[in-house]
Write a protein that holds these residues in place. Structure first.
Motif, PDB file in Angstrom:
ATOM      1  N   THR A  51       0.419  -1.296  -0.292  1.00  0.00           N
ATOM      2  CA  THR A  51      -0.196  -0.072   0.134  1.00  0.00           C
ATOM      3  C   THR A  51       0.647   1.104  -0.033  1.00  0.00           C
ATOM      4  N   TRP A  52       0.769   2.373  -0.920  1.00  0.00           N
ATOM      5  CA  TRP A  52       1.020   3.284  -1.123  1.00  0.00           C
ATOM      6  C   TRP A  52       0.774   4.539  -0.146  1.00  0.00           C
ATOM      7  N   SER A  70       5.506   5.406  -2.224  1.00  0.00           N
ATOM      8  CA  SER A  70       5.252   6.312  -2.796  1.00  0.00           C
ATOM      9  C   SER A  70       6.181   6.583  -4.418  1.00  0.00           C
ATOM     10  N   LEU A  71       7.406   6.393  -3.508  1.00  0.00           N
ATOM     11  CA  LEU A  71       8.383   6.597  -4.153  1.00  0.00           C
ATOM     12  C   LEU A  71       8.765   5.945  -5.715  1.00  0.00           C
ATOM     13  N   GLU A  72       8.054   4.782  -5.632  1.00  0.00           N
ATOM     14  CA  GLU A  72       7.926   3.888  -6.337  1.00  0.00           C
ATOM     15  C   GLU A  72       7.095   3.694  -8.046  1.00  0.00           C
ATOM     16  N   HIS A  73       6.209   5.112  -7.517  1.00  0.00           N
ATOM     17  CA  HIS A  73       5.099   5.975  -8.299  1.00  0.00           C
ATOM     18  C   HIS A  73       6.022   6.760  -8.567  1.00  0.00           C
ATOM     19  N   GLY A 155      -5.033   7.501  -2.811  1.00  0.00           N
ATOM     20  CA  GLY A 155      -6.122   6.428  -2.363  1.00  0.00           C
ATOM     21  C   GLY A 155      -5.687   5.045  -2.049  1.00  0.00           C
ATOM     22  N   GLY A 156      -3.953   5.781  -1.290  1.00  0.00           N
ATOM     23  CA  GLY A 156      -3.142   5.120  -0.353  1.00  0.00           C
ATOM     24  C   GLY A 156      -3.477   4.428   1.085  1.00  0.00           C
ATOM     25  N   LEU A 157      -2.808   4.909   1.513  1.00  0.00           N
ATOM     26  CA  LEU A 157      -2.806   5.489   3.221  1.00  0.00           C
ATOM     27  C   LEU A 157      -2.825   6.474   3.540  1.00  0.00           C
ATOM     28  N   ASP A 158      -3.964   7.011   4.800  1.00  0.00           N
ATOM     29  CA  ASP A 158      -3.706   8.123   4.482  1.00  0.00           C
ATOM     30  C   ASP A 158      -2.468   7.725   6.769  1.00  0.00           C
ATOM     31  N   ALA A 159      -1.731   8.031   6.462  1.00  0.00           N
ATOM     32  CA  ALA A 159      -0.479   7.778   8.096  1.00  0.00           C
ATOM     33  C   ALA A 159      -1.447   9.017   8.749  1.00  0.00           C
ATOM     34  N   PRO A 160      -1.366   8.506  10.320  1.00  0.00           N
ATOM     35  CA  PRO A 160      -1.805  10.328  10.792  1.00  0.00           C
ATOM     36  C   PRO A 160      -0.987  11.449  10.790  1.00  0.00           C
ATOM     37  N   GLY A 161      -1.555  12.449  10.851  1.00  0.00           N
ATOM     38  CA  GLY A 161      -0.674  13.561  10.579  1.00  0.00           C
ATOM     39  C   GLY A 161      -0.891  14.360   9.538  1.00  0.00           C
ATOM     40  N   LEU A 162      -1.582  13.443   8.771  1.00  0.00           N
ATOM     41  CA  LEU A 162      -1.956  13.817   7.531  1.00  0.00           C
ATOM     42  C   LEU A 162      -2.413  15.945   7.105  1.00  0.00           C
ATOM     43  N   ALA A 163      -1.599  16.494   6.613  1.00  0.00           N
ATOM     44  CA  ALA A 163      -2.373  17.922   6.838  1.00  0.00           C
ATOM     45  C   ALA A 163      -3.214  18.351   5.650  1.00  0.00           C
ATOM     46  N   SER A 164      -2.465  17.926   4.871  1.00  0.00           N
ATOM     47  CA  SER A 164      -2.907  18.451   3.380  1.00  0.00           C
ATOM     48  C   SER A 164      -2.497  17.143   2.030  1.00  0.00           C
TER      49      SER A 164
END
Length: 164
Positions: A51-52, A70-73, A155-164
């Motif tokens: 999961t990205w 995400s780097l892979e993308h 459309g992947g993972l929202d990790a904690p602390g996503l601000a924008s």
């Protein structure tokens, strides 16, 4: 603000020279569901989560295995040491980055205050005003050197602390 067009077609930009750039070859792109022990901190590629990580600005550290996906993308992962980089410099750094295909997050105990990473490439910086920020973005953002350039960064993972 960096003069790049949002979501360009991946294209090679090999002619940009970046002082202090480190590159890494033969990175595995295997998907796993277990933690990975990376050779670089922050990592620049290799085995990673299936999961990205959704691109954006994070106020907390993000899972390395998802950020590597995400780097892979074709995303760029910009990390900063929260102990040495004040918020106004984080804001300056964010304003110098494209709005898409970028993860900006704190990362504890780095050897430098700021590190820019792309698949197989990394440069360490002291300040957000360094000209190498723009050089790195222009060379590696949505680069065809990534295994899956242009694949989704949402459309992947929202990790904690996503601000924008």
């Amino acid at each position: 603000t960096v003069a790049v067009v949002n979501d360009p077609a991946p294209q090679a930009r090999e002619d940009i020279e970046i002082t202090g750039l480190e590159t890494f070859e033969d990175l595995d792109a295997e998907h796993v569901s277990t933690p990975v022990d990376y050779d670089q901190e922050p990592p620049v590629g290799g085995t990673h989560s299936s999961t990205w990580l959704n691109c954006g600005t994070y106020t907390q550290e993000v899972p390395e295995e998802n950020a590597v996906h995400s780097l892979e993308h074709g995303a760029i992962w910009v990390t900063y040491d929260p102990e040495t980089v004040p918020q106004d410099q984080v804001d300056t750094l964010q304003s110098a980055l494209p709005e898409t295909y970028v993860v900006l997050s704190p990362y504890q105990d780095m050897d430098s205050p700021i590190t820019l990473s792309a698949w197989g490439a990394q440069v360490a910086l002291e300040t957000p005003g360094d000209e190498r920020v723009e050089q790195f973005v222009n060379k590696y953002w949505q680069s065809p050197n990534a295994p899956e350039p242009g694949a989704s960064c949402i459309g992947g993972l929202d990790a904690p602390g996503l601000a924008s």
